[in-house]
Design a protein around this motif. Structure first.
Motif, PDB file in Angstrom:
ATOM      1  N   MET A 111     -13.589 -14.570 -79.264  1.00  0.00           N
ATOM      2  CA  MET A 111     -12.402 -15.338 -78.924  1.00  0.00           C
ATOM      3  C   MET A 111     -12.421 -15.606 -77.430  1.00  0.00           C
ATOM      4  N   ALA A 112     -12.225 -16.863 -77.042  1.00  0.00           N
ATOM      5  CA  ALA A 112     -12.275 -17.222 -75.633  1.00  0.00           C
ATOM      6  C   ALA A 112     -11.096 -16.625 -74.891  1.00  0.00           C
ATOM      7  N   PRO A 113     -11.289 -16.208 -73.649  1.00  0.00           N
ATOM      8  CA  PRO A 113     -10.156 -15.677 -72.885  1.00  0.00           C
ATOM      9  C   PRO A 113      -9.139 -16.762 -72.608  1.00  0.00           C
ATOM     10  N   ARG A 114      -7.870 -16.346 -72.587  1.00  0.00           N
ATOM     11  CA  ARG A 114      -6.834 -17.327 -72.300  1.00  0.00           C
ATOM     12  C   ARG A 114      -6.791 -17.624 -70.798  1.00  0.00           C
ATOM     13  N   CYS A 115      -6.381 -18.819 -70.463  1.00  0.00           N
ATOM     14  CA  CYS A 115      -6.320 -19.233 -69.069  1.00  0.00           C
ATOM     15  C   CYS A 115      -4.865 -19.275 -68.606  1.00  0.00           C
ATOM     16  N   CYS A 172      -3.826 -14.883 -81.560  1.00  0.00           N
ATOM     17  CA  CYS A 172      -3.840 -13.426 -81.725  1.00  0.00           C
ATOM     18  C   CYS A 172      -5.123 -12.867 -81.135  1.00  0.00           C
ATOM     19  N   ALA A 173      -5.036 -11.712 -80.500  1.00  0.00           N
ATOM     20  CA  ALA A 173      -6.221 -11.060 -79.950  1.00  0.00           C
ATOM     21  C   ALA A 173      -6.162  -9.564 -80.226  1.00  0.00           C
ATOM     22  N   PHE A 174      -7.266  -9.027 -80.729  1.00  0.00           N
ATOM     23  CA  PHE A 174      -7.402  -7.583 -80.950  1.00  0.00           C
ATOM     24  C   PHE A 174      -8.080  -6.973 -79.739  1.00  0.00           C
ATOM     25  N   ARG A 175      -7.537  -5.864 -79.253  1.00  0.00           N
ATOM     26  CA  ARG A 175      -8.117  -5.189 -78.098  1.00  0.00           C
ATOM     27  C   ARG A 175      -8.250  -3.696 -78.419  1.00  0.00           C
ATOM     28  N   GLY A 176      -9.411  -3.349 -78.977  1.00  0.00           N
ATOM     29  CA  GLY A 176      -9.680  -1.965 -79.326  1.00  0.00           C
ATOM     30  C   GLY A 176     -10.167  -1.165 -78.137  1.00  0.00           C
ATOM     31  N   SER A 206     -13.246  -6.485 -78.558  1.00  0.00           N
ATOM     32  CA  SER A 206     -12.607  -7.651 -79.164  1.00  0.00           C
ATOM     33  C   SER A 206     -12.818  -7.661 -80.680  1.00  0.00           C
ATOM     34  N   PHE A 207     -12.145  -8.587 -81.353  1.00  0.00           N
ATOM     35  CA  PHE A 207     -12.345  -8.679 -82.800  1.00  0.00           C
ATOM     36  C   PHE A 207     -13.746  -9.192 -83.124  1.00  0.00           C
ATOM     37  N   SER A 208     -14.276 -10.052 -82.278  1.00  0.00           N
ATOM     38  CA  SER A 208     -15.657 -10.505 -82.517  1.00  0.00           C
ATOM     39  C   SER A 208     -16.633  -9.352 -82.335  1.00  0.00           C
ATOM     40  N   ASP A 209     -16.329  -8.432 -81.404  1.00  0.00           N
ATOM     41  CA  ASP A 209     -17.143  -7.208 -81.284  1.00  0.00           C
ATOM     42  C   ASP A 209     -17.074  -6.410 -82.578  1.00  0.00           C
ATOM     43  N   TRP A 210     -15.839  -6.257 -83.127  1.00  0.00           N
ATOM     44  CA  TRP A 210     -15.697  -5.534 -84.385  1.00  0.00           C
ATOM     45  C   TRP A 210     -16.517  -6.199 -85.485  1.00  0.00           C
TER      46      TRP A 210
END
Length: 525
Positions: free
Chosen positions: A1-5, A137-141, A486-490
């Motif tokens: 997921m791209a970081p928000r600006c 939405c962003a997951f931050r584990g 991140s969720f893409s990492d998951w």
């Protein structure tokens, strides 16, 4: 997921490199209402520039295009966290939700609590994945709120914070001998066979003949079922290979499931009971004397309780049919329900090096129905065993000194999810209502919290003006050496687990070591 600006947010503006002193609250150029929660009166006079439309009888947000999207933070990525996020995203078209999780992987008790032989219950992960993939939405584990970042810092960065971190502890028995080797909490045992990293080295000794489970809820039946299920029936589940190896060597033949009260007060449900009754290679042991007089009593109880008690009654008192009798005759393992027994002491072996039994106080009921309480009769009995699993309930912990917490009830004091005396702070799930109910109960509960939050947002009770959200928190975490997952990492870890399980015909082989997970993501362990 791209970081928000965040064009108006300058990274150089964030100078804090360590947690603020106790009692202080960092600010990000937001309104005074959050810095001064006592100024609730001013909050109520605020009105966000929103238009409210009615669709199918529900309030719908139609925000002005120039309005700052609400930044909302959810702490915990189990069912409560994801259902809360789902409701917020569905009912506010511009809301941004960040989900913070202390584990490297998402889904909480769906991953670490649901039994491996209940894969259908885990299908809810598909819905949670859709939520996590939303561009809002962003997951931050790998972020432990209360350690890596304070709740006050989250509150200053977001318009609202929802605490949905569940119950990560267990109720202690508080009896002598509880500390003996061979005594475990059911929560830790479940975490062990489900791959919870903190429980991966539990190493229960299953070389004994008899196990005793203290408690008569669904978790108790889950644990009993896993102990007694033929290992070949678990080989195609997502149980960890390490746990399966121990279960293959198990010598446990008898499991007693002990409760303080009687058949009318058991906490398990009929589905779990049926699974136990039909468990291959086992037969149940129920004392018909425990059910005397229940035939008339159950006529007045609610239908779910009546059906459950009728099944118990039939199992205890009726002669099995020819086919069932033949199956039971071949059974090599047994399980039983012991009613009207309360644990008084865990008994040590002669050398004092491990558990050898449990001393139980015989009880009687005072009162009627589900509200009846167990009172000791003065009699006791000793139940020999080599393994004791305590399943008398889960318990939430306080997450942060700034968050109110009721240690007796194990919940955050709240009104319909609004944390008492802390505007802009909410809670959902077990930390809101206590560790009760099933996933559907948590869904309803979390939707209600989300609804209350959106009502407050519409009414102008949450801070107006911009909030930096994840931009501020990412900078803060970076300054503290914390790298979120991140969720893409998951999804990379998920693919690795699925690949490892494929060769054995399993849906996945769970990764147990956080350091290995980080290495797989190309990070320094």
């Amino acid at each position: 997921m791209a970081p928000r600006c965040w064009r108006w947010w300058h990274w150089s503006a964030w100078r804090r490199t360590r947690p603020p002193p106790a009692g202080s609250t960092p600010t990000f150029g937001g309104s005074d209402e959050v810095r001064d929660p006592a100024n609730a009166k001013a909050l109520r006079k605020k009105r966000r520039r929103v238009k409210v439309g009615v669709k199918l009888g529900k309030l719908q947000f139609l925000p002005d295009v120039d309005e700052q999207p609400p930044q909302i933070c959810v702490v915990g990525s189990g069912p409560a966290g994801f259902y809360t996020a789902q409701h917020l995203l569905k009912h506010h078209p511009r809301a941004h939700v960040d989900i913070y999780e202390k584990q490297l992987v998402p889904f909480g008790l769906v991953r670490f609590g649901v039994a491996p032989d209940h894969p259908e219950v885990k299908n809810v992960i598909n819905t949670f994945t859709q939520t996590a993939r939303s561009d809002r939405c962003a997951f931050r584990g790998n972020v432990a709120v209360g350690r890596d970042v304070a709740v006050s810092e989250l509150r200053a960065a977001y318009h609202a914070v929802v605490l949905s971190y569940g119950a990560e502890d267990h109720q202690a028995l508080e009896i002598p001998g509880e500390e003996l080797p061979g005594v475990f909490s059911a929560r830790a045992f479940v975490g062990w066979y489900n791959g919870l990293p903190e429980n991966r080295e539990l190493a229960p000794d299953l070389s004994c003949d008899t196990a005793v489970i203290l408690g008569q809820g669904n978790v108790a039946l889950d644990v009993a079922r896993i102990l007694l299920t033929p290992p070949e029936h678990l080989e195609k589940t997502d149980i960890t290979e390490a746990a399966l190896g121990v279960l293959r060597q198990s010598r446990v033949k008898t499991v007693w499931i002990v409760g303080r009260r009687g058949p009318l007060q058991v906490a398990f449900t009929i589905k779990e009971l049926r699974e136990m009754i039909q468990l291959p290679g086992t037969r149940p042991i129920l004392d018909p004397a425990d059910f005397l007089g229940l035939q008339d009593t159950i006529k007045e109880v609610p239908r779910p309780r009546k059906r459950l008690t009728e099944l118990l009654l039939r199992t205890a008192t009726e002669k099995p049919g020819v086919e069932e009798a033949a199956r039971q005759a071949l059974a090599s393992r047994t399980w039983g329900l012991r009613f009207f027994r309360s644990p008084q002491r865990v008994l040590p072996s002669p050398d004092g090096r491990r558990v050898a039994g449990v001393r139980l106080a015989v009880t009687r009921l005072e009162g009627v129905g589900e509200a009846a309480r167990a009172a000791p009769t003065g009699d006791t009995e000793d139940l020999p065993c080599g393994l004791v699993l305590s399943s008398v309930g889960y318990k939430s912990r306080p997450i942060d000194p700034s968050v109110p917490f009721d240690p007796k009830l194990g919940v955050i004091p709240n009104m319909e999810g609004r944390v008492i005396d802390v505007p802009g702070l909410y809670c959902s799930g077990w930390v809101k209502r206590g560790p009760t109910g099933v996933i559907a109960t948590t869904m309803t509960d979390s939707f209600l919290t989300g609804q209350m939050l959106l009502q407050d947002l519409k009414a102008g009770l949450l801070p107006s003006g911009p909030r930096p959200g994840s931009a501020a928190i990412e900078a803060l975490l970076s300054s503290r050496g914390v790298r979120p997952v991140s969720f893409s990492d998951w999804e990379k870890l998920d693919a690795e687990e699925v690949s490892r399980g494929k060769g054995a015909g399993k849906p996945r082989e769970k990764l147990l070591d956080p350091q290995e997970m980080l290495r797989l993501l190309g990070r320094r362990a």
